[in-house]
Design an enzyme around this catalytic site. Structure first.
Site, PDB file in Angstrom:
ATOM      1  N   LYS A  26       8.032 -72.694  40.905  1.00 13.39           N
ATOM      2  CA  LYS A  26       6.720 -72.494  40.259  1.00 13.39           C
ATOM      3  C   LYS A  26       5.586 -72.587  41.281  1.00 13.39           C
ATOM      4  CE  LYS A  26       8.234 -71.492  36.216  1.00 13.39           C
ATOM      5  NZ  LYS A  26       8.057 -70.112  35.681  1.00 13.39           N
ATOM      6  N   SER A  48       3.376 -72.707  36.219  1.00 11.67           N
ATOM      7  CA  SER A  48       3.574 -73.877  35.367  1.00 11.67           C
ATOM      8  C   SER A  48       2.736 -75.049  35.845  1.00 11.67           C
ATOM      9  CB  SER A  48       5.046 -74.301  35.406  1.00 11.67           C
ATOM     10  OG  SER A  48       5.214 -75.602  34.870  1.00 11.67           O
ATOM     11  N   TYR A  68      13.368 -76.144  40.189  1.00 11.81           N
ATOM     12  CA  TYR A  68      12.435 -75.412  39.320  1.00 11.81           C
ATOM     13  C   TYR A  68      10.980 -75.539  39.783  1.00 11.81           C
ATOM     14  CZ  TYR A  68       9.803 -74.492  35.020  1.00 11.81           C
ATOM     15  OH  TYR A  68       8.918 -74.027  34.094  1.00 11.81           O
TER      16      TYR A  68
HETATM   17  C1  RM4 Z   1       7.663 -76.645  32.328  1.00 12.39           C
HETATM   18  C2  RM4 Z   1       7.349 -78.131  32.258  1.00 12.39           C
HETATM   19  C3  RM4 Z   1       7.938 -78.684  30.985  1.00 12.39           C
HETATM   20  C4  RM4 Z   1       9.424 -78.380  30.916  1.00 12.39           C
HETATM   21  C5  RM4 Z   1       9.692 -76.910  31.173  1.00 12.39           C
HETATM   22  C6  RM4 Z   1      11.172 -76.620  31.313  1.00 12.39           C
HETATM   23  O1  RM4 Z   1       7.130 -76.083  33.471  1.00 12.39           O
HETATM   24  O2  RM4 Z   1       7.949 -78.774  33.364  1.00 12.39           O
HETATM   25  O3  RM4 Z   1       7.711 -80.086  30.911  1.00 12.39           O
HETATM   26  O4  RM4 Z   1       9.894 -78.747  29.642  1.00 12.39           O
HETATM   27  O5  RM4 Z   1       9.067 -76.480  32.354  1.00 12.39           O
END
Ligand code: RM4
Length: 254
Positions: free
Chosen positions: A161, A144, A157
Site C-alpha cells: 500500500k 490504504s 500488505y
Molecule cells: C486495510 C486496513 C484494515 C484491514 C484491511 C485488510 O488496509 O489495514 O484494517 O482490515 O486492510
C-alpha cells in the site's frame, strides 16, 4: 456534479467490496464499465446486471492479477470492449493476514504482484490509451490507511500500500502534462470479505471501531463519493494526493 455519462471506466477487483461499490457508483452516474475479477463469477455477474439496469454497457473479465502478463491482457481486453478509457480504478488487492516469520517468498510475491505489479502495468497500458485518444483522464489507486501505519500480520500488505502511493506520486508527474489526474484513496478499516475472518475476533473488531472517531467501521459505500469526486471532471486540480477515508482512525491516538 459527478456526471459520468459518456465516460468509460475500468475497475480492477470490481466484483466485491470497495471495487464493486465504486463500479456501481460510476455506472449509476452514467459510466460504461469493465471490471476485472479473480474468481467470484456469480458476484461479478450480479455487478454487471446491476450496472446494466442504469442503462450503461458493462463487462466483466476474469483475470489472475498475480500474473503481470495476464494483467496486461486484461487491460487490452478492457480497451477492446470500451475503445477509449476515461477512468481507471486500480483497486484489486489481497491481504492474507500472516505472521511475519511465516511469510514465504511465494506468498510475498503473490501479494506484491496482485496489489502492486498488476496495477503498474494495467495503468501503463490504460494511460497510453488515454494519451493516444487525447483523453484528460482520471486514475485512482486504492491504497490504504495501511500505507501510513503498520499491521503486525500485514508486513507484506502494508508494504504494497505504501508502494502504490510511491507509484501514484510518480505517474501523477508523468501524466500531468497530458491533463490526466492521478490520486490515491486510502480507506480505513472497511467491512469487506478481505477482513471478514480477521474481524470475526470480537475484541479486535471492538478495538478497531473505538479507534475511529465516528464509532463505526467503514462500509464500501462510504468510499463511493470520495472516489467519484477524484475520478470526475469536477476534480480539475487535485492530483498526486492521498485522500484518507477512515472515519478518523489514523489521527485518533488519544
Ligand atoms: C486495510 C486496513 C484494515 C484491514 C484491511 C485488510 O488496509 O489495514 O484494517 O482490515 O486492510
Amino acid at each position: 456534479m459527478l456526471d459520468f455519462r459518456g465516460k468509460n471506466a475500468v475497475i480492477t477487483g470490481g466484483s466485491r467490496g470497495i471495487g464493486r461499490a465504486i463500479s456501481l457508483g460510476l455506472a449509476r452516474q452514467g459510466a460504461n464499465i469493465v471490471i476485472s475479477y479473480a474468481s467470484h463469477d456469480s458476484e461479478a455477474d450480479e455487478v454487471i446486471e446491476a450496472a446494466q439496469k442504469y442503462g450503461v454497457n458493462a463487462y466483466k473479465i476474469k483475470v489472475d492479477q498475480s500474473d503481470p502478463y495476464e494483467s496486461i491482457k486484461f487491460a487490452e481486453g478492457a480497451i477492446s470492449a470500451l475503445g477509449k478509457v476515461h477512468v481507471l480504478v486500480d483497486n484489486a488487492g489481497i491481504c492474507p493476514f500472516e505472521d511475519f516469520f511465516r511469510i514465504s517468498v511465494g506468498l510475498f510475491e503473490k501479494v506484491w504482484k496482485v496489489n502492486v505489479e498488476s496495477h503498474y502495468f494495467i495503468t501503463q497500458r490504460i494511460a497510453k490509451n488515454m494519451i493516444e485518444n487525447g483523453i484528460k483522464g482520471r486514475i485512482l489507486l486504492i491504497s490504504s490507511i495501511s500505507a501510513h501505519v503498520g499491521g503486525e500480520f500485514q508486513t507484506h500488505y502494508t508494504t504494497t500500500k505504501s508502494a502504490l502511493n510511491g507509484f501514484m506520486h510518480s505517474i501523477a508527474i508523468v501524466l500531468g502534462k497530458y491533463g490526466i489526474l492521478v490520486n490515491s484513496l486510502e480507506p480505513g478499516t472497511i467491512l469487506t470479505d478481505i477482513n471478514k475472518e480477521d474481524l470475526s475476533n470480537e475484541e479486535k473488531r471492538e478495538y478497531m471501531e473505538r479507534r475511529t472517531v465516528v464509532g463505526r467501521l467503514g462500509l464500501p459505500e462510504d468510499m463511493v463519493a470520495p472516489a467519484l469526486f477524484l475520478l470526475s471532471d469536477d476534480n480539475t486540480y487535485v492530483t498526486g494526493t492521498e485522500l484518507l477515508a477512515d472515519g478518523g482512525m489514523l489521527i485518533n491516538l488519544q
